[in-house]
Write a protein that holds these residues in place. Structure first.
Motif, PDB file in Angstrom:
ATOM      1  N   GLY A 190      46.019  26.204  44.342  1.00 12.22           N
ATOM      2  CA  GLY A 190      45.960  26.868  43.175  1.00 12.22           C
ATOM      3  C   GLY A 190      45.869  26.464  42.112  1.00 12.22           C
ATOM      4  N   GLY A 191      45.630  25.583  42.397  1.00 14.51           N
ATOM      5  CA  GLY A 191      45.367  25.075  40.957  1.00 14.51           C
ATOM      6  C   GLY A 191      44.010  25.395  40.387  1.00 14.51           C
ATOM      7  N   ILE A 192      42.842  25.573  40.900  1.00 20.22           N
ATOM      8  CA  ILE A 192      41.469  25.826  40.380  1.00 20.22           C
ATOM      9  C   ILE A 192      41.565  27.187  40.810  1.00 20.22           C
ATOM     10  CG2 ILE A 192      38.456  25.493  40.504  1.00 20.22           C
ATOM     11  CD1 ILE A 192      39.790  22.892  40.972  1.00 20.22           C
ATOM     12  N   THR A 193      40.748  28.577  40.638  1.00 14.94           N
ATOM     13  CA  THR A 193      40.298  29.438  40.974  1.00 14.94           C
ATOM     14  C   THR A 193      38.630  30.175  40.677  1.00 14.94           C
ATOM     15  OG1 THR A 193      41.354  30.455  38.852  1.00 14.94           O
ATOM     16  CG2 THR A 193      42.911  30.580  40.693  1.00 14.94           C
ATOM     17  N   TYR A 194      37.634  30.681  41.478  1.00 14.95           N
ATOM     18  CA  TYR A 194      36.706  31.131  41.483  1.00 14.95           C
ATOM     19  C   TYR A 194      36.282  32.283  40.747  1.00 14.95           C
ATOM     20  CZ  TYR A 194      35.680  26.350  42.732  1.00 14.95           C
ATOM     21  OH  TYR A 194      36.309  25.298  42.697  1.00 14.95           O
ATOM     22  N   TYR A 195      35.935  33.577  39.882  1.00  7.79           N
ATOM     23  CA  TYR A 195      35.966  35.168  39.825  1.00  7.79           C
ATOM     24  C   TYR A 195      34.300  35.256  39.514  1.00  7.79           C
ATOM     25  CZ  TYR A 195      41.091  34.503  38.823  1.00  7.79           C
ATOM     26  OH  TYR A 195      42.438  34.694  39.246  1.00  7.79           O
ATOM     27  N   ALA A 196      34.107  36.692  40.351  1.00 10.06           N
ATOM     28  CA  ALA A 196      32.761  37.204  39.559  1.00 10.06           C
ATOM     29  C   ALA A 196      32.789  37.359  38.824  1.00 10.06           C
ATOM     30  CB  ALA A 196      32.347  38.227  40.863  1.00 10.06           C
ATOM     31  N   ASP A 197      32.098  37.767  38.000  1.00 14.00           N
ATOM     32  CA  ASP A 197      31.741  38.166  36.422  1.00 14.00           C
ATOM     33  C   ASP A 197      32.651  39.452  36.404  1.00 14.00           C
ATOM     34  OD1 ASP A 197      28.959  36.314  35.614  1.00 14.00           O
ATOM     35  OD2 ASP A 197      30.692  35.716  36.198  1.00 14.00           O
ATOM     36  N   SER A 198      32.212  40.710  37.079  1.00 12.78           N
ATOM     37  CA  SER A 198      32.109  41.452  37.545  1.00 12.78           C
ATOM     38  C   SER A 198      33.826  41.719  37.292  1.00 12.78           C
ATOM     39  CB  SER A 198      31.935  42.505  38.771  1.00 12.78           C
ATOM     40  OG  SER A 198      32.521  42.094  39.946  1.00 12.78           O
ATOM     41  N   VAL A 199      34.657  41.275  37.717  1.00 13.74           N
ATOM     42  CA  VAL A 199      36.118  41.061  37.890  1.00 13.74           C
ATOM     43  C   VAL A 199      36.806  39.669  36.748  1.00 13.74           C
ATOM     44  CG1 VAL A 199      36.121  41.366  40.244  1.00 13.74           C
ATOM     45  CG2 VAL A 199      36.889  38.936  39.963  1.00 13.74           C
ATOM     46  N   LYS A 200      35.939  39.304  36.555  1.00 15.24           N
ATOM     47  CA  LYS A 200      36.915  38.297  35.895  1.00 15.24           C
ATOM     48  C   LYS A 200      37.739  38.619  33.706  1.00 15.24           C
ATOM     49  CE  LYS A 200      34.553  34.598  35.114  1.00 15.24           C
ATOM     50  NZ  LYS A 200      33.103  33.485  34.625  1.00 15.24           N
ATOM     51  N   GLY A 201      39.173  38.844  33.847  1.00 17.33           N
ATOM     52  CA  GLY A 201      39.630  38.746  32.867  1.00 17.33           C
ATOM     53  C   GLY A 201      40.333  40.293  33.472  1.00 17.33           C
ATOM     54  N   ARG A 202      40.082  40.761  34.744  1.00 17.40           N
ATOM     55  CA  ARG A 202      40.780  42.080  35.142  1.00 17.40           C
ATOM     56  C   ARG A 202      41.276  41.702  36.106  1.00 17.40           C
ATOM     57  NH1 ARG A 202      38.253  46.158  36.887  1.00 17.40           N
ATOM     58  NH2 ARG A 202      36.337  44.584  37.283  1.00 17.40           N
ATOM     59  N   PHE A 203      41.013  40.427  37.391  1.00 15.07           N
ATOM     60  CA  PHE A 203      41.638  40.555  38.825  1.00 15.07           C
ATOM     61  C   PHE A 203      42.485  39.009  38.378  1.00 15.07           C
ATOM     62  CE2 PHE A 203      38.890  43.014  41.994  1.00 15.07           C
ATOM     63  CZ  PHE A 203      39.071  44.783  40.719  1.00 15.07           C
ATOM     64  N   THR A 204      42.933  38.520  39.232  1.00 20.38           N
ATOM     65  CA  THR A 204      43.814  37.615  39.854  1.00 20.38           C
ATOM     66  C   THR A 204      44.053  36.686  41.016  1.00 20.38           C
ATOM     67  OG1 THR A 204      44.930  37.761  36.965  1.00 20.38           O
ATOM     68  CG2 THR A 204      45.845  35.787  38.939  1.00 20.38           C
ATOM     69  N   ILE A 205      44.194  35.947  41.162  1.00 16.22           N
ATOM     70  CA  ILE A 205      43.974  35.480  43.204  1.00 16.22           C
ATOM     71  C   ILE A 205      44.924  34.885  43.063  1.00 16.22           C
ATOM     72  CG2 ILE A 205      42.813  33.393  42.370  1.00 16.22           C
ATOM     73  CD1 ILE A 205      41.715  33.988  45.230  1.00 16.22           C
ATOM     74  N   SER A 206      46.126  34.836  43.959  1.00 14.43           N
ATOM     75  CA  SER A 206      46.980  33.298  43.519  1.00 14.43           C
ATOM     76  C   SER A 206      47.835  33.373  45.299  1.00 14.43           C
ATOM     77  CB  SER A 206      48.269  34.063  42.804  1.00 14.43           C
ATOM     78  OG  SER A 206      48.570  35.262  43.100  1.00 14.43           O
ATOM     79  N   ARG A 207      47.920  31.968  45.555  1.00 18.94           N
ATOM     80  CA  ARG A 207      48.905  31.797  47.329  1.00 18.94           C
ATOM     81  C   ARG A 207      49.581  31.399  46.803  1.00 18.94           C
ATOM     82  NH1 ARG A 207      44.277  28.604  49.317  1.00 18.94           N
ATOM     83  NH2 ARG A 207      45.538  28.875  51.157  1.00 18.94           N
ATOM     84  N   ASP A 208      50.777  31.740  47.164  1.00 19.39           N
ATOM     85  CA  ASP A 208      51.723  31.104  48.426  1.00 19.39           C
ATOM     86  C   ASP A 208      52.057  30.269  49.755  1.00 19.39           C
ATOM     87  OD1 ASP A 208      54.172  30.695  48.958  1.00 19.39           O
ATOM     88  OD2 ASP A 208      55.328  32.691  48.290  1.00 19.39           O
ATOM     89  N   ASN A 209      51.903  29.312  49.511  1.00 13.85           N
ATOM     90  CA  ASN A 209      51.214  28.380  51.254  1.00 13.85           C
ATOM     91  C   ASN A 209      52.638  28.312  51.587  1.00 13.85           C
ATOM     92  OD1 ASN A 209      48.960  27.911  49.541  1.00 13.85           O
ATOM     93  ND2 ASN A 209      49.257  26.640  48.963  1.00 13.85           N
ATOM     94  N   ALA A 210      53.632  28.592  51.014  1.00 12.45           N
ATOM     95  CA  ALA A 210      54.927  28.840  52.034  1.00 12.45           C
ATOM     96  C   ALA A 210      54.584  29.762  52.497  1.00 12.45           C
ATOM     97  CB  ALA A 210      56.010  28.457  50.959  1.00 12.45           C
ATOM     98  N   LYS A 211      54.184  31.223  52.434  1.00 15.66           N
ATOM     99  CA  LYS A 211      54.254  32.776  53.120  1.00 15.66           C
ATOM    100  C   LYS A 211      52.968  32.429  53.800  1.00 15.66           C
ATOM    101  CE  LYS A 211      57.559  35.124  50.026  1.00 15.66           C
ATOM    102  NZ  LYS A 211      57.856  35.831  49.328  1.00 15.66           N
ATOM    103  N   ASN A 212      52.113  31.333  53.624  1.00 16.59           N
ATOM    104  CA  ASN A 212      50.931  31.884  53.893  1.00 16.59           C
ATOM    105  C   ASN A 212      50.116  32.623  53.756  1.00 16.59           C
ATOM    106  OD1 ASN A 212      49.199  30.042  55.492  1.00 16.59           O
ATOM    107  ND2 ASN A 212      49.704  30.298  57.600  1.00 16.59           N
TER     108      ASN A 212
END
Length: 125
Positions: A55-77
């Motif tokens: 989760g330390g590195i995230t990438y975004y398309a320019d069209s969604v940058k600043g509006r969308f956030t990706i995250s993950r919970d590995n314990a919950k897969n």
């Protein structure tokens, strides 16, 4: 059987928010990159966002940058996509995917081995 199952899609007004989830079953995705893609009617599927295992590195398309956030919970897969300030042009079927490694900031679809069935997001104006 490995499955990625998306949920959280729906109909929302422009300016609203949705949170998509993608739950994995059948295996853990240790060290896998998780990504979100979308396909609008009549258009090719396109990259939205990606996140590394830690989760330390995230990438975004320019069209969604600043509006969308990706995250993950590995314990919950599970991987999430928080979508704020939605626009009508965000209307699409959203897919999650998993890749053992990625190049070009996670945007190459061919690098993803596993794909979900998609969830519909519709943003009304």
């Amino acid at each position: 059987q490995v499955q990625l199952v998306e949920s959280g899609g729906g109909l929302v007004q422009a300016g609203g928010s949705l949170r998509l989830s993608c739950a994995a079953s059948g295996r853990t995705f240790r060290n896998y990159v998780k990504g979100w893609f979308r396909q609008a009617p009549g258009k090719e599927r396109e990259f939205v966002a990606a996140i590394t295992w830690s989760g330390g590195i995230t990438y975004y398309a320019d069209s969604v940058k600043g509006r969308f956030t990706i995250s993950r919970d590995n314990a919950k897969n599970t991987v999430y996509l928080q979508m704020n300030s939605l626009k009508p042009e965000d209307t699409a079927v959203y897919y999650c995917a998993a890749a053992p490694w990625v190049t070009n900031r996670g945007s190459f679809q061919r690098e993803y081995e596993y794909w979900g069935q998609g969830t519909q997001v519709t943003v009304s104006s």
